[in-house]
Design a protein around this motif. Structure first.
Motif, PDB file in Angstrom:
ATOM      1  N   UNK A 322      -2.867  -6.528 -15.335  1.00  0.00           N
ATOM      2  CA  UNK A 322      -4.247  -6.223 -15.021  1.00  0.00           C
ATOM      3  C   UNK A 322      -5.087  -5.942 -16.240  1.00  0.00           C
ATOM      4  N   UNK A 325      -4.060  -8.695 -20.353  1.00  0.00           N
ATOM      5  CA  UNK A 325      -3.604 -10.047 -20.076  1.00  0.00           C
ATOM      6  C   UNK A 325      -3.357 -10.844 -21.325  1.00  0.00           C
ATOM      7  N   UNK A 435      -4.492   2.886 -14.963  1.00  0.00           N
ATOM      8  CA  UNK A 435      -4.935   3.012 -16.349  1.00  0.00           C
ATOM      9  C   UNK A 435      -4.249   2.072 -17.315  1.00  0.00           C
TER      10      UNK A 435
ATOM     11  N   UNK B  18      -4.857  16.371 -16.739  1.00  0.00           N
ATOM     12  CA  UNK B  18      -4.754  15.045 -16.146  1.00  0.00           C
ATOM     13  C   UNK B  18      -6.130  14.444 -15.910  1.00  0.00           C
ATOM     14  N   UNK B  21      -7.333  13.122 -19.110  1.00  0.00           N
ATOM     15  CA  UNK B  21      -6.638  11.891 -19.465  1.00  0.00           C
ATOM     16  C   UNK B  21      -7.161  10.705 -18.680  1.00  0.00           C
ATOM     17  N   UNK B  22      -7.385  10.934 -17.381  1.00  0.00           N
ATOM     18  CA  UNK B  22      -7.670   9.768 -16.556  1.00  0.00           C
ATOM     19  C   UNK B  22      -9.132   9.363 -16.643  1.00  0.00           C
ATOM     20  N   UNK B  25     -11.275   8.529 -20.747  1.00  0.00           N
ATOM     21  CA  UNK B  25     -10.550   7.771 -21.752  1.00  0.00           C
ATOM     22  C   UNK B  25     -11.468   7.035 -22.709  1.00  0.00           C
ATOM     23  N   UNK B  30     -15.015   1.526 -16.258  1.00  0.00           N
ATOM     24  CA  UNK B  30     -13.747   1.898 -15.640  1.00  0.00           C
ATOM     25  C   UNK B  30     -13.784   1.547 -14.172  1.00  0.00           C
ATOM     26  N   UNK B  31     -12.701   1.103 -13.538  1.00  0.00           N
ATOM     27  CA  UNK B  31     -11.603   0.442 -14.212  1.00  0.00           C
ATOM     28  C   UNK B  31     -11.894  -1.041 -14.289  1.00  0.00           C
ATOM     29  N   UNK B  33     -10.647  -4.397 -14.356  1.00  0.00           N
ATOM     30  CA  UNK B  33      -9.553  -5.352 -14.328  1.00  0.00           C
ATOM     31  C   UNK B  33      -9.927  -6.506 -13.421  1.00  0.00           C
ATOM     32  N   UNK B  34      -9.345  -7.595 -13.673  1.00  0.00           N
ATOM     33  CA  UNK B  34      -9.633  -8.799 -12.910  1.00  0.00           C
ATOM     34  C   UNK B  34      -8.306  -9.330 -12.427  1.00  0.00           C
ATOM     35  N   UNK B  35      -8.285  -9.776 -11.215  1.00  0.00           N
ATOM     36  CA  UNK B  35      -7.063 -10.374 -10.693  1.00  0.00           C
ATOM     37  C   UNK B  35      -6.701 -11.601 -11.510  1.00  0.00           C
ATOM     38  N   UNK B  36      -5.425 -11.867 -11.508  1.00  0.00           N
ATOM     39  CA  UNK B  36      -4.939 -12.937 -12.371  1.00  0.00           C
ATOM     40  C   UNK B  36      -5.482 -14.286 -11.982  1.00  0.00           C
ATOM     41  N   UNK B 107     -11.981 -15.674 -19.366  1.00  0.00           N
ATOM     42  CA  UNK B 107     -11.179 -14.776 -20.182  1.00  0.00           C
ATOM     43  C   UNK B 107     -10.822 -15.481 -21.470  1.00  0.00           C
TER      44      UNK B 107
END
Lengths: 502, 398
Positions: A322, A325, A435, B18, B21-22, B25, B30-31, B33-36, B107
Motif C-alpha cells: 500500500x 510500492x 501506517x 500511540x 505516533x499514529x 507522523x 493521511x492515509x 494509499x492507492x490500491x494496486x 505512479x
C-alpha cells in the motif's frame, strides 16, 4: 448393594461432639452414599471388642480387604485373644495384618480424606482412633503412546491420570536419591493431590519456595482442569504467550528437571508442568536431540526464522503493497496488479478475511467427527481456494501468502505459542495497513516490549538472549551444539550446581 | 486504590504516545494509499519538444496493458502497451495534467527508462532533468537515452510486427551492451555527477530506429543502440557512432568485451575477442605546457580464422598483434580527434590534471577549452594474444 435409600442409623448413637472420631459421626457424614460400605465387626466374643470397617466400593480393592484384612483379623490367634481395644491396636501396629501401608489417626477429617482416597478404615470407638490401610484398587488407564508429541527415536510412554503411576514413571527415569517428590493439596471441593518434583542440591531453592507458596495460595473449589492451576501460578495472565511449559512425555519432563527446573504433577491430569518457562524453551523440540546435531541445528534455526516470518510477513506485505510500492521489483508488481484486477475487496480486508477463515477451519477441525472429516476438508479447500478466487472475492496471491504463513506457524512445538503468534499476526496486519512500515515498526516495538517485560518465576522470559553475565548464546538456543559442548546447566535459572559433565 | 491509579496513569501515557505516533507522523494526506490495481505503473517516460507550441514539452508515458484478454488468439496481447501523451509548458505540469485524461492513478516510482528526443537535447537538456531529480518519487538510477533522428514519442509508440513491448526491448538492449561495448549505460545519477563538474562534458547513450528485413521479406522497424550522444555543457552537438564510440570506450576504460576484426597479409579477415581492456591517462607538465599520455592495454583471444592455409607460427602472432594494435589505435584516435576538434573534454582529462597538479590547474582552468583543443595527447596501445580457444590450426588444413 441393594440397600434402602433412607438408611437408618445402625450403630451407636452420635456423640455430642461432632468432631469426635466415632463411627456414628462418620455414618452421619457418609451414610447416605450408596457406595460407602459400613460394616461392624466383633473380635473376640469373650471381650466383645467392636470395630467398624468403612470403605468405598469402587475405590477400594475388595480382594485385598477380604484376603489381607478380614482373614488375619479372624484367623490370627493373637488378635483373637486380645483383651481390649488398646491391646488390639498395639497388636495391629506390630504388623499382624498383612497390608504394607498402615496409618494410625485420631482426627475425623483426615480419616475422611483417607477413606475417600481408597483406603479402608478400622474405627475403634472407645479409643477414638482409626487405623487406615491403603487398599487402592480403582480403574486406571494403562500407559500408552503419547497422542500429540510422537517421536520415533525416543521412549513411547506418556503420563496418565493417576498421580502415583506418574511419579513411578519419573522414579524409574531418575533413580538418584536426591529426587524429591513433595505433596500438596489444592482445591476445596476436589481435594486434589499436587506433587512438586525437584532434585535436592541442584535446583535453586528460591524457585521451589516460590512454587510452593503460589500453590498454597490457590483458594478455589476445583482443581480438575488445567486452567485452574495454570492461571493461578503463572505470572501474567493477560499475556497470550505461555509462561509455564507443559508436556505429556516423561522423558522431556525428566530432562528439564535434571537441568535444574521444577516440575509439577497434578492428580487426574496427564500433564507435567515445568517451571520456569522461557521462550527459548518453547522452541526446543525433543526431536532435535534425537537427530544429528547439524540437522538438528538447521531445523532449530529454521524454527526461529519461521517465528519471525509468520509474525511479520502478512503485515509487511500489506504495508509494502500500500505505502511503499516502489520497493517491490517491477515484474512482481505487474504480476500482482494483474492478479488483483477486478477483485472486490481491498488487500487489507482480503488478508484479514483469509486469516479469520483459517482460524475458523482450525476450530472446526477440532469438532468434526471422524466420519465426515474428509468431506469437510474438501469443502474447506474448495470454498477458500477455488470458489472464492473465481468469484473475485480474493486474489490468488493472498491465498498463497496466508497458506504459507499458516503452515509456518504450525512448526512451533508448543501449541500455546502457535496460538499466541496467530493472534499477534492480526495486530501486525492492522498496524501495517494503517501506517505502512512505520506501523510495523511500532507494532514490533510493542511486541518486544511486552515480551521483554515478562518474567516467569523470576527468570526473564527472553533469557538467555536478553540477560548478560557472559551467557553463551549459541549452545542450545539458536543451534544445537553436540553434547560435549553443553558442559554447564542453563545459568538463567541459577542452579546450585553448574557443572553438568566432566 | 493506589494500584488502580498507577494503572490508569500508565495507560494514559501509552495511549497518548500511540496517538502521537499514529496521527502526527508528518505524512502528507493521511492515509495516502492507492490500491494496486488502481494504479498506472509507468514503465518509461519520453520527453520531447511540443508540437503545437515549440516552447512546450510533450510527455509520453508507457505502461503495460493489464486488462484481461478474452481473445485467445491474441497471445501477444499481454505485451501491449498503453500510451498517454500530453503537452504543456513544463514537465511537471504535463505530468499532473495527465490525470485529466487518464482513467487511473499514475505512479512514477517504477520508471525504468527516460528517453529524450534529439531536438530537445540540441536546445538544452538541463531544464528537462530538473524535475526528475528533484521529485522524491522517481528513481535516480534509471538509464537515460537520447533518440537520434526521431522523437521519443515515435520510439515509445512503435508497434512492430511482433508487437514487442518497448520497455522490454530496451531492457534487453541495455543488458547486452557488454557483448559489444559500443555504448554504455548512463544512469541519471551519472549524468547529474558529470553535469555538476564544471570542466568536463557528458556523453549519453543514443538509440535509433532501423528498418530490417523480417519474415516474408517484409520490412519491420526495430530499435538499435548505436553509440553516444556528445554534449557540450548542456547542448547536444553531435553523435559518436559504432567504432568511434568504441574508441571512446577504450579511452574511458568502459570496455567489457568486443570483437576486433583484422585483415591479415593475404587479405582475409579474422576476428579476435577482447578479454580485458584497461586504460590509464597520465598528464605531464613539460616545457610549460601540459601533455597527456593515454596507455591502453588489451588482452585478446583468437576467435575466428577465415584463412585455409597453414598457420601458426610465432611470426604470425606478432603480425596479429601489430594489426590489432593499429585497429585499436585508429579507433581511439578518431574518438580523440573528434573530441579535440569540438573542444569537448569527454575523457575527463581536466580532472586528471587537477588531481596531479592542483596549483597549476588553478591558473589554467578558465581557458581549459582552448588549451584542450591544442593539447598534445599521445596514445600508446599494448596488446597481447592469450590463446586460441579449443583448436589450434584451422580445420581442413594439412
Amino acid at each position: 448393594m441393594f440397600e434402602k435409600n433412607n438408611k437408618e442409623l445402625q450403630f451407636t448413637e452420635p456423640s455430642k461432639n461432632v468432631n469426635e472420631l466415632t463411627s456414628g459421626n462418620l455414618e452421619i457424614i457418609l451414610g447416605i452414599n450408596s457406595d460407602v460400605k459400613i460394616r461392624k465387626l466383633i473380635i473376640n466374643e469373650k471381650t466383645n471388642i467392636q470395630i467398624t470397617m468403612i470403605y468405598v466400593d469402587g475405590l477400594a480393592n475388595q480382594a485385598f480387604i477380604s484376603d489381607y484384612i478380614l482373614k488375619p483379623l479372624y484367623n490370627n490367634e493373637k488378635l483373637n485373644n486380645a483383651q481390649d481395644s488398646k491391646e488390639l491396636i498395639k497388636l495391629i501396629d506390630e504388623g499382624n495384618i498383612y497390608i504394607s501401608s498402615q496409618l494410625k489417626l485420631y482426627d475425623i477429617n483426615k480419616t475422611l480424606d483417607e477413606i475417600l482416597s481408597g483406603g479402608t478404615a478400622l474405627i475403634f470407638d472407645d479409643c477414638k482412633t482409626s487405623i487406615i490401610f491403603d487398599t487402592k484398587g480403582f480403574e486406571k488407564r494403562a500407559i500408552s503412546e503419547p497422542s500429540v508429541e510422537n517421536i520415533t527415536k525416543a521412549a513411547k510412554d506418556s503420563f496418565v491420570e493417576t498421580i502415583r503411576v506418574n511419579t513411578s514413571i519419573i522414579r524409574r527415569k531418575i533413580k538418584t536419591a536426591n529426587l524429591v517428590i513433595e505433596n500438596l493439596v489444592v482445591g476445596r471441593q476436589t481435594i486434589t493431590n499436587v506433587a512438586i518434583v525437584y532434585i535436592k542440591g541442584l535446583t535453586n531453592t528460591n524457585i521451589v519456595d516460590e512454587v510452593r507458596n503460589r500453590l498454597n495460595a490457590i483458594n478455589i473449589d476445583s482443581a480438575i482442569g488445567t486452567v485452574n492451576i495454570e492461571e493461578f501460578i503463572c505470572d501474567d495472565v493477560n499475556c497470550v504467550f505461555p509462561q509455564i511449559a507443559n508436556t505429556e512425555r516423561p522423558d522431556k519432563f525428566c530432562n528439564d528437571i535434571i537441568e535444574g527446573r521444577v516440575g509439577i504433577i497434578v492428580d487426574n491430569l496427564p500433564i507435567g508442568y515445568i517451571v520456569p518457562g522461557t521462550l527459548v524453551q518453547f522452541l526446543q523440540a525433543p526431536e532435535d536431540y534425537g537427530r544429528n546435531y547439524i540437522f538438528g541445528s538447521f531445523i532449530r534455526f529454521m524454527r526461529y526464522c519461521l517465528l519471525g516470518f509468520t509474525l511479520i510477513f502478512p503485515g509487511f506485505f500489506v504495508a509494502v503493497l500500500y505505502y511503499h510500492q516502489e520497493m517491490i521489483p517491477t515484474r512482481l508488481i505487474l504480476a500482482i496488479s494483474k492478479a488483483h484486477t477486478g477483485v472486490v475487496f481491498p488487500m487489507v480486508i482480503e488478508i484479514i478475511y483469509i486469516l479469520i477463515s483459517f482460524e475458523i477451519l482450525y476450530e472446526a477441525s477440532l469438532r468434526i467427527p471422524r466420519t465426515i472429516g474428509q468431506a469437510i476438508s474438501i469443502i474447506g479447500t474448495l470454498v477458500i481456494g477455488q470458489a472464492a478466487v473465481d468469484a473475485k472475492i480474493i486474489s490468488p496471491i493472498t491465498v498463497l501468502i496466508v497458506a504459507t504463513v499458516s503452515i509456518a506457524s504450525l512448526v512451533m512445538p508448543n501449541q500455546d505459542v502457535s496460538n499466541a503468534l496467530r493472534l499477534w499476526r492480526f495486530i501486525f496486519v492492522i498496524f501495517g495497513g494503517i501506517l505502512g512500515l512505520y506501523g510495523i515498526n511500532i507494532a514490533l516495538i510493542l511486541f518486544i516490549f511486552k515480551m521483554a517485560k515478562l518474567e516467569s518465576f523470576g527468570v526473564p522470559y527472553l533469557s538467555p538472549i536478553v540477560s548478560g553475565d557472559d551467557q553463551k548464546l549459541l549452545e542450545d538456543t539458536l543451534f544445537r551444539f553436540p553434547m560435549k559442548f553443553q558442559k554447564t546447566r542453563p545459568k538463567n535459572i541459577n542452579p546450585l550446581d553448574i557443572k553438568r559433565q566432566g | 486504590m493506589k494500584k488502580i491509579k498507577i494503572k490508569r496513569k500508565i495507560s494514559i501515557v501509552i495511549f497518548s504516545i500511540l496517538f502521537i505516533f499514529i496521527f502526527l507522523t508528518g505524512c502528507n494526506y493521511f492515509p495516502k494509499f492507492v490500491e494496486i490495481d488502481d494504479n498506472f505503473i509507468v514503465l518509461a517516460l519520453g520527453i520531447d519538444k511540443g508540437i503545437e507550441n515549440k516552447d512546450n514539452f510533450r510527455v509520453t508515458l508507457v505502461t503495460k496493458d493489464l486488462r484481461e484478454t478474452t481473445d485467445t488468439k491474441q497471445e501477444g496481447g499481454a505485451n501491449k502497451g498503453v500510451f498517454v501523451k500530453f503537452e504543456s509548458a513544463t514537465i511537471f505540469d504535463a505530468i499532473r495534467r495527465i490525470h485529466t485524461i487518464a482513467y487511473k492513478d499514475v505512479f512514477y516510482g517504477h520508471i525504468e527508462f527516460i528517453i529524450i528526443g534529439e531536438e530537445l537535447a540540441r536546445e538544452n537538456i538541463n531544464k528537462t532533468l530538473d524535475f526528475i531529480v528533484r521529485n522524491y518519487e522517481l528513481r535516480t538510477m534509471m538509464p537515460i537515452l537520447i533518440a537520434r533522428g526521431i522523437t521519443a514519442e515515435e520510439i515509445l509508440d512503435s508497434e512492430d510486427e511482433y508487437e514487442n513491448f518497448v520497455p522490454n526491448i530496451l531492457d534487453e538492449l541495455l543488458k547486452n551492451i557488454g557483448g559489444h561495448s559500443i555504448s554504455k549505460v548512463v544512469s541519471l545519477k551519472d549524468v547529474c555527477v558529470s553535469f555538476n563538474s564544471e570542466y568536463g562534458d557528458t556523453i549519453i547513450g543514443s538509440i535509433h530506429k532501423k528498418n530490417i528485413q523480417g519474415e516474408n521479406s517484409k520490412e519491420i522497424t526495430t530499435i538499435e543502440l548505436d553509440g553516444y550522444a556528445v554534449f557540450n555543457k548542456f547542448k547536444l552537438i553531435d553523435f559518436l557512432l559504432q567504432n568511434n564510440a568504441r574508441g571512446a570506450n577504450f579511452i574511458n576504460n568502459d570496455i567489457n568485451s568486443g570483437i576486433i576484426v583484422i585483415e591479415d597479409a593475404t587479405g582475409k579477415k579474422n576476428s579476435l575477442e577482447i578479454l580485458e581492456a584497461t586504460s590509464k591517462i597520465e598528464p605531464k607538465y613539460i616545457n610549460n605546457t601540459f601533455e597527456a599520455n593515454i596507455s591502453i592495454k588489451v588482452i585478446t583471444n583468437i576467435d575466428e580464422i577465415q584463412n585455409e592455409e597453414n598457420y601458426f607460427t610465432v611470426e604470425l602472432i606478432d603480425e596479429f598483434n601489430n594489426k590489432q594494435k593499429n585497429v585499436v589505435l585508429q579507433e581511439a584516435q578518431s574518438a580523440l580527434n573528434f573530441s579535440q576538434q569540438n573542444g569537448v573534454d569527454i575523457f575527463n582529462i581536466g580532472d586528471e590534471i587537477y588531481h596531479k597538479y592542483p596549483l597549476k590547474w588553478d591558473k589554467i582552468k578558465d581557458n581549459w577549452k582552448e588549451i584542450y583543443k591544442q593539447m598534445k595527447i599521445n596514445i600508446n596501445v599494448e596488446t597481447k594474444i592469450n590463446g586460441t580457444h579449443i583448436i589450434y590450426d584451422p580445420i581442413g588444413v594439412k
